[in-house]
Motif scaffolding. Structure first.
Motif, PDB file in Angstrom:
ATOM      1  N   ILE A   1     129.846 121.522 -38.387  1.00 55.48           N
ATOM      2  CA  ILE A   1     128.582 122.122 -38.818  1.00 55.48           C
ATOM      3  C   ILE A   1     127.759 121.115 -39.622  1.00 55.48           C
ATOM      4  CG2 ILE A   1     127.578 123.890 -40.336  1.00 55.48           C
ATOM      5  CD1 ILE A   1     129.841 125.776 -39.294  1.00 55.48           C
ATOM      6  N   GLU A   2     128.460 120.373 -40.488  1.00 54.34           N
ATOM      7  CA  GLU A   2     127.770 119.358 -41.272  1.00 54.34           C
ATOM      8  C   GLU A   2     127.170 118.277 -40.368  1.00 54.34           C
ATOM      9  OE1 GLU A   2     129.526 116.474 -44.392  1.00 54.34           O
ATOM     10  OE2 GLU A   2     130.374 118.475 -44.769  1.00 54.34           O
ATOM     11  N   THR A   3     127.876 117.971 -39.265  1.00 54.12           N
ATOM     12  CA  THR A   3     127.468 116.848 -38.429  1.00 54.12           C
ATOM     13  C   THR A   3     126.429 117.228 -37.375  1.00 54.12           C
ATOM     14  OG1 THR A   3     129.739 116.054 -38.703  1.00 54.12           O
ATOM     15  CG2 THR A   3     128.380 114.912 -37.081  1.00 54.12           C
ATOM     16  N   ILE A   4     126.639 118.359 -36.710  1.00 51.13           N
ATOM     17  CA  ILE A   4     125.733 118.706 -35.593  1.00 51.13           C
ATOM     18  C   ILE A   4     125.112 120.099 -35.735  1.00 51.13           C
ATOM     19  CG2 ILE A   4     126.873 117.201 -33.902  1.00 51.13           C
ATOM     20  CD1 ILE A   4     128.275 119.795 -32.836  1.00 51.13           C
ATOM     21  N   ALA A   8     127.635 129.964 -31.441  1.00 48.18           N
ATOM     22  CA  ALA A   8     127.146 130.980 -30.502  1.00 48.18           C
ATOM     23  C   ALA A   8     126.946 130.406 -29.103  1.00 48.18           C
ATOM     24  CB  ALA A   8     125.831 131.561 -31.002  1.00 48.18           C
ATOM     25  N   ASP A   9     126.915 129.089 -29.001  1.00 43.45           N
ATOM     26  CA  ASP A   9     126.642 128.453 -27.710  1.00 43.45           C
ATOM     27  C   ASP A   9     127.527 127.204 -27.643  1.00 43.45           C
ATOM     28  OD1 ASP A   9     125.663 127.259 -25.455  1.00 43.45           O
ATOM     29  OD2 ASP A   9     123.766 126.634 -26.372  1.00 43.45           O
ATOM     30  N   LEU A  10     128.787 127.421 -27.249  1.00 48.77           N
ATOM     31  CA  LEU A  10     129.792 126.373 -27.420  1.00 48.77           C
ATOM     32  C   LEU A  10     129.457 125.091 -26.668  1.00 48.77           C
ATOM     33  CD1 LEU A  10     132.429 125.744 -28.908  1.00 48.77           C
ATOM     34  CD2 LEU A  10     133.700 126.574 -26.941  1.00 48.77           C
ATOM     35  N   GLU A  11     128.655 125.200 -25.611  1.00 52.04           N
ATOM     36  CA  GLU A  11     128.342 123.967 -24.882  1.00 52.04           C
ATOM     37  C   GLU A  11     127.538 122.986 -25.745  1.00 52.04           C
ATOM     38  OE1 GLU A  11     127.943 124.344 -20.513  1.00 52.04           O
ATOM     39  OE2 GLU A  11     128.357 126.471 -20.846  1.00 52.04           O
ATOM     40  N   ALA A  12     126.917 123.526 -26.799  1.00 44.01           N
ATOM     41  CA  ALA A  12     126.176 122.652 -27.726  1.00 44.01           C
ATOM     42  C   ALA A  12     127.107 121.746 -28.524  1.00 44.01           C
ATOM     43  CB  ALA A  12     125.319 123.495 -28.672  1.00 44.01           C
ATOM     44  N   ILE A  13     128.403 121.968 -28.421  1.00 45.01           N
ATOM     45  CA  ILE A  13     129.348 121.136 -29.170  1.00 45.01           C
ATOM     46  C   ILE A  13     129.362 119.716 -28.599  1.00 45.01           C
ATOM     47  CG2 ILE A  13     131.509 121.499 -27.869  1.00 45.01           C
ATOM     48  CD1 ILE A  13     132.859 122.078 -30.620  1.00 45.01           C
ATOM     49  N   ASP A  14     128.792 119.532 -27.418  1.00 42.15           N
ATOM     50  CA  ASP A  14     128.749 118.173 -26.849  1.00 42.15           C
ATOM     51  C   ASP A  14     127.903 117.225 -27.699  1.00 42.15           C
ATOM     52  OD1 ASP A  14     126.186 118.957 -26.245  1.00 42.15           O
ATOM     53  OD2 ASP A  14     126.358 118.640 -24.075  1.00 42.15           O
ATOM     54  N   ALA A  15     127.125 117.786 -28.631  1.00 41.20           N
ATOM     55  CA  ALA A  15     126.342 116.929 -29.525  1.00 41.20           C
ATOM     56  C   ALA A  15     127.231 116.041 -30.388  1.00 41.20           C
ATOM     57  CB  ALA A  15     125.437 117.782 -30.417  1.00 41.20           C
ATOM     58  N   VAL A  16     128.504 116.382 -30.485  1.00 41.57           N
ATOM     59  CA  VAL A  16     129.378 115.577 -31.347  1.00 41.57           C
ATOM     60  C   VAL A  16     129.938 114.366 -30.587  1.00 41.57           C
ATOM     61  CG1 VAL A  16     131.670 116.649 -30.976  1.00 41.57           C
ATOM     62  CG2 VAL A  16     131.014 115.867 -33.263  1.00 41.57           C
ATOM     63  N   GLU A  17     129.716 114.335 -29.291  1.00 38.22           N
ATOM     64  CA  GLU A  17     130.300 113.250 -28.495  1.00 38.22           C
ATOM     65  C   GLU A  17     129.962 111.842 -29.016  1.00 38.22           C
ATOM     66  OE1 GLU A  17     130.735 113.698 -24.331  1.00 38.22           O
ATOM     67  OE2 GLU A  17     130.957 111.549 -24.007  1.00 38.22           O
ATOM     68  N   ARG A  74     139.466 108.924 -31.183  1.00 39.31           N
ATOM     69  CA  ARG A  74     138.288 108.909 -30.309  1.00 39.31           C
ATOM     70  C   ARG A  74     138.490 109.878 -29.140  1.00 39.31           C
ATOM     71  NH1 ARG A  74     135.974 106.661 -26.013  1.00 39.31           N
ATOM     72  NH2 ARG A  74     137.957 105.841 -25.230  1.00 39.31           N
ATOM     73  N   ARG A  75     139.651 109.811 -28.542  1.00 34.51           N
ATOM     74  CA  ARG A  75     139.919 110.676 -27.389  1.00 34.51           C
ATOM     75  C   ARG A  75     140.028 112.150 -27.808  1.00 34.51           C
ATOM     76  NH1 ARG A  75     145.129 108.857 -25.430  1.00 34.51           N
ATOM     77  NH2 ARG A  75     144.743 109.557 -23.306  1.00 34.51           N
ATOM     78  N   ALA A  76     140.585 112.377 -28.988  1.00 35.53           N
ATOM     79  CA  ALA A  76     140.690 113.758 -29.488  1.00 35.53           C
ATOM     80  C   ALA A  76     139.297 114.351 -29.696  1.00 35.53           C
ATOM     81  CB  ALA A  76     141.493 113.793 -30.782  1.00 35.53           C
ATOM     82  N   ILE A  77     138.407 113.548 -30.273  1.00 37.75           N
ATOM     83  CA  ILE A  77     137.027 114.015 -30.496  1.00 37.75           C
ATOM     84  C   ILE A  77     136.362 114.318 -29.154  1.00 37.75           C
ATOM     85  CG2 ILE A  77     134.735 113.335 -31.336  1.00 37.75           C
ATOM     86  CD1 ILE A  77     136.337 111.578 -33.447  1.00 37.75           C
ATOM     87  N   LEU A  78     136.618 113.462 -28.157  1.00 38.01           N
ATOM     88  CA  LEU A  78     136.026 113.708 -26.831  1.00 38.01           C
ATOM     89  C   LEU A  78     136.545 115.013 -26.232  1.00 38.01           C
ATOM     90  CD1 LEU A  78     135.847 110.130 -25.253  1.00 38.01           C
ATOM     91  CD2 LEU A  78     134.016 111.503 -26.287  1.00 38.01           C
ATOM     92  N   ASN A  79     137.792 115.354 -26.515  1.00 38.22           N
ATOM     93  CA  ASN A  79     138.293 116.650 -26.050  1.00 38.22           C
ATOM     94  C   ASN A  79     137.489 117.785 -26.670  1.00 38.22           C
ATOM     95  OD1 ASN A  79     141.116 117.142 -24.403  1.00 38.22           O
ATOM     96  ND2 ASN A  79     140.905 115.036 -25.120  1.00 38.22           N
ATOM     97  N   THR A  80     137.349 117.754 -27.991  1.00 40.97           N
ATOM     98  CA  THR A  80     136.569 118.796 -28.661  1.00 40.97           C
ATOM     99  C   THR A  80     135.145 118.841 -28.106  1.00 40.97           C
ATOM    100  OG1 THR A  80     137.882 118.607 -30.676  1.00 40.97           O
ATOM    101  CG2 THR A  80     135.678 119.551 -30.914  1.00 40.97           C
ATOM    102  N   ALA A  81     134.567 117.685 -27.908  1.00 41.45           N
ATOM    103  CA  ALA A  81     133.158 117.616 -27.496  1.00 41.45           C
ATOM    104  C   ALA A  81     132.936 118.107 -26.072  1.00 41.45           C
ATOM    105  CB  ALA A  81     132.652 116.175 -27.627  1.00 41.45           C
TER     106      ALA A  81
END
Ligand SMILES: *Cc1c(COP(=O)(O)O)cnc(C)c1O
Length: 825
Positions: free
Chosen positions: A489-492, A498-507, A784-791
């Protein structure tokens, strides 16, 4: 009396002091306790009742809107709803965490402690029931007017403990302290008929004379979505006797028979069957299925008829989803209600039924596709058997016209043959009686067309589709993983909730060393917490520095916990052989229940614990390998383990896991997957990229080919010395010196009848685990790879799955994701 007479006093909260007052009010006037002498359960009850109050206005507004706008409704029929605890999610969904925490502090209570004392509602076995719960959350979040319909089991899934490493089972009495979320609706009661015979009245109309009637009575739990904008209902049915007590017998002093029929009736909602993959073939199971299906259909027809006249409008005004074949009797029951109760003709009723119902298939395993013997079925539901025979005739005519070369025996719903599959085939009934049939991943939908529903697919092309499962990001990231959620939340920003696809902003942040460090710190915090729990519950000291390698799911041979523990044994032997080598240290975490009658699965639990005993006490090994079996896997435990996982084990025999949802939860929380190309793993791999997942083993196609051409596991074992040594050790009692033959059955199974291809995949699994070791040793690259999974797994949101159902199956509108992005700003 003007409309304002009905306006209740406001309960809207504006701050901690309001909240404190509301909680104390609930404690005193609803729980009936003096705050000075209240225990933790009382405070928990008071807080739940306070939150429930917060839901009621929104709930009524949601209902009012659905009626006023005559919105199309969705009814989700499921034998299981694995909802777990509701308190934390409700508080967070309503945005009330701050005032609740502060209010409790004022009252000298600890918020986390109160959350933990809420019973975990375990009204399901595993993935299928959890999916139903995630879908309720998403339907509320998306503002779809919906009801979940199921059974209010008095005893949910058994509570598991370990007795010398063996699974022990105790009843789960989740209702003992009261389920404070629910509203009992004693006025909502339906009669559910069973047995008897069918005759004809003077006009030639078929009339069912049931021999027994049981009552279904409703209990409602409000289910809020994100921000509480819309609140739906989970309506669970409890069985009641039509006559509590036979007074004549009672007065005669025969107390047992006075109560007998009451006991028989109440048995229907007493226990959850402890397995969703095998057909228990029990009379009680069939009665449970009909009980909740009939009550639900009677209820939704009553609601429809309160504002509509023409039953032919049913498919425009509602969609009914059957979660697996358990409610498949709905096909015949809806027909019966339309024809026998409401006087509609058979043809019209059939059309209405098919256009209203749709069916989700959850497994291809032939033994798990329900079928009932004609004798049992005819005895319990004689009228339904007639209706099903009628449907079968229409269906066979269609089939013959569509596919001249088809063997009609294979597509019949009622099969008279003696072969495997005779009786009433509920999968066929659900398929034929629905307008859409969905698999739960792309691979699973494909395999449905190639295997169990090959012939029906040829008769009804286009009916099968895949809707890949999803999980709610509210529960499975935002509320269970505070450290990561806060960082995101702090980062992106907050849009992803509410719109999980927006989590790609952390990539892009995967390449930011500062962010990686904070991502690791969040994971570390979760691991420390779990390590403390493992120490406290198992007395096992584990280091949060090591890799947390997690396999949490029901114990089943197809999920192959056995492959995992065999790899642990191989690793253990390797460490002992070369103790000075630079091994990547690991903690292997297992959790899962075995169905009480499933001996092999229970033996595998014992093997895991026996291996754990040897490994954990071996000073030579130290922190390099530890094994923890954490008992009583349920939703709350999953919420604590998943945020702490580094590695996610998704290693089912390819072609056997329809989708999996544990795989999605773990990847979302930044665990890398080691897995086969099975279920949704295939799509997870496509989305996270091959470099960010560890895939191994036979494909579904290769497994199928082996089955046809013959697979000799003995030859595989003989040719692989490590595999052989592992099996020799298990079979000769290295881990069970007090009973050397204890695990002989496991070794025999793998040697002579390795149905799940454990031996075949062992070598590839071992290799891949060593690649995982090397990868984990490079901390920055792993992060790095773990973050890409989340993203990259935002697509696996239950919101996306529900949008797919809404569009492709239900014909229901949903707001676009952008509506949420705007609302969040
Ligand atoms: C998600 C979940 C499951 C399903 O896990 P799979 O790994 O997909 O089998 C089962 N039980 C609980 C408690 C869950 O939360």
């Amino acid at each position: 009396m003007d409309a304002n007479s009905f306006a209740p006093p406001s309960r809207r909260i504006s701050g901690a002091e309001d909240m404190r007052r509301l909680i104390v009010d609930k404690l005193v006037y609803s729980v009936g306790k003096d705050p000075e002498h209240s225990v933790r359960q009382d405070w928990s009850a008071a807080l739940i009742l306070a939150m429930r109050d917060q839901l009621v206005d929104r709930w009524m507004a949601s209902t009012r809107k659905a009626y006023e706008q005559d919105q199309k409704r969705v009814y989700y029929l499921s034998m299981e709803f694995l909802i777990g605890r509701l308190l934390r999610d409700t508080v967070i969904n309503l945005g009330l965490e701050e005032p609740v925490r502060e209010a409790l502090t004022m009252l000298g209570r600890d918020y986390e402690e109160i959350l933990r004392s809420e019973p975990d509602a375990a009204l399901g076995n595993g993935g299928l029931g959890r999916l139903a719960a995630c879908f309720l959350d998403s339907m509320s979040t998306l503002g779809i007017p919906a009801h979940g319909y199921g059974i209010r089991y008095e005893n949910g899934l058994f509570r598991q403990s370990l007795d010398d490493g063996w699974q022990a089972e105790e009843p789960e009495d989740w209702l003992n302290t009261g389920h404070n979320w629910e509203f009992e609706r004693p006025e909502v009661v339906y009669q559910i008929p069973f047995g008897g015979s069918v005759g004809e009245d003077a006009s030639g109309k078929r009339v069912w004379q049931a021999s027994e009637v049981i009552l279904a009575s409703a209990f409602d739990t409000p289910i809020a979505g994100w921000r509480g904008n819309h609140v739906n209902t989970l309506r669970l049915w409890a069985a009641r006797p039509a006559k509590r007590i036979d007074l004549a017998s009672f007065n005669r002093g025969d107390y047992m028979s006075a109560m007998a029929s009451a006991v028989r009736a109440e048995t229907i909602s007493r226990v959850l069957y402890p397995d969703d993959t095998t057909d228990e073939g029990k009379n009680l199971r069939l009665r449970q299925e009909f009980f909740f299906t009939s009550a639900s259909l009677q209820d939704l027809l009553r609601r429809f008829l309160s504002t509509h006249k023409d039953l032919r409008q049913l498919p425009e005004k509602m969609a009914i989803q059957l979660n697996d074949t358990h409610p498949a009797i709905a096909v015949a029951e809806l027909m019966r209600l339309l024809v026998d109760t409401h006087g509609i003709g058979m043809d019209a009723a059939y059309q209405i039924t098919r256009n209203t119902l749709s069916y989700t298939n959850h497994t291809l395993m032939p033994e798990a596709l329900e079928r009932w013997s004609l004798t049992l079925f005819g005895a319990v539901l004689p009228r339904h058997l007639e209706i099903i025979r009628w449907i079968d005739e229409q269906h066979l005519r269609t089939a013959a016209a569509a596919q001249r070369s088809l063997d009609l025996e294979r597509v019949r719903i009622v099969d008279h043959g003696n072969g495997n599959g005779h009786g009433v085939r509920m999968g066929h009934l659900a398929f034929v009686g629905s307008h859409r049939v969905n698999g739960v991943s792309a691979l699973h939908a494909d395999l449905m067309k190639q295997t169990v529903f090959k012939d029906l697919d040829a008769v009804y092309p286009g009916r099968i589709l895949g809707v890949t499962n999803g999980v709610t990001p509210r529960r499975w990231l935002h509320s269970c993983n505070k450290p990561l959620s806060s960082l995101l939340i702090e980062t992106i920003g907050e849009a992803w909730v509410a719109d999980l696809e927006a989590i790609d902003a952390v990539e892009p942040f995967a390449d930011d060393a500062g962010f990686r460090e904070r991502f690791r710190a969040a994971k570390r915090e979760n691991k420390e917490k779990l390590a403390a729990e493992i120490q406290q519950r198992l007395g096992l000291k584990v280091s949060p520095d090591v890799m947390f390698d997690v396999q949490i799911k029901r114990m089943h041979e197809y999920k192959r916990q056995l492959l995992n523990i065999m790899e642990a044994i191989a690793y253990y032997f390797a460490i002992r052989a070369e103790p000075e080598k630079d091994w990547t240290p690991r903690l292997k975490i297992f959790a899962g229940k075995a169905a009480p009658g499933y001996q092999m699965a229970k033996l595998i639990i014992k093997l895991i614990n026996d291996v754990a005993r040897a490994v954990n006490s071996d000073a030579v090994v130290g922190d390099r390998l530890k094994i923890a079996f954490i008992p009583n896997y349920n939703v709350s435990l999953a919420e604590r383990i998943i945020p702490a996982a580094d590695l996610s084990e998704q290693i089912s025999t390819a072609g056997m896991e329809a989708s999996g949802t544990g795989n999605m939860k773990l990847a979302l929380n930044g665990a890398l997957t080691i897995g086969t190309l099975d279920g949704a793993n295939v799509e997870i791999c496509e989305r996270v990229g091959e470099d960010n997942i560890h895939i191994f083993g036979l494909t579904a196609e290769e497994v199928a080919n082996y089955r046809l051409s013959g697979y000799d596991s003995r030859a595989v074992i003989e040719s692989h010395p490590v595999l052989k040594s592992v099996l020799d050790a298990i079979g000769s009692g290295v881990f069970s010196p007090e009973e050397p033959g204890r695990f002989r059955a496991i070794v025999d199974r793998l040697t002579y009848d390795d149905y799940f291809f454990v031996a075949a995949d062992f070598a590839a699994y071992l290799d891949t685990q060593r690649q995982v070791d090397a990868a984990f040793a490079d901390e920055e690259e792993w992060s790095r790879r773990a973050i890409l999974n989340t993203a990259r797994v935002g697509w696996f949101s239950a919101d996306r799955a529900i949008r797919d159902y809404a569009r492709e199956i239900w014909g229901v509108d949903t707001p676009p994701p952008s509506a949420f992005a705007e609302a969040a700003e």
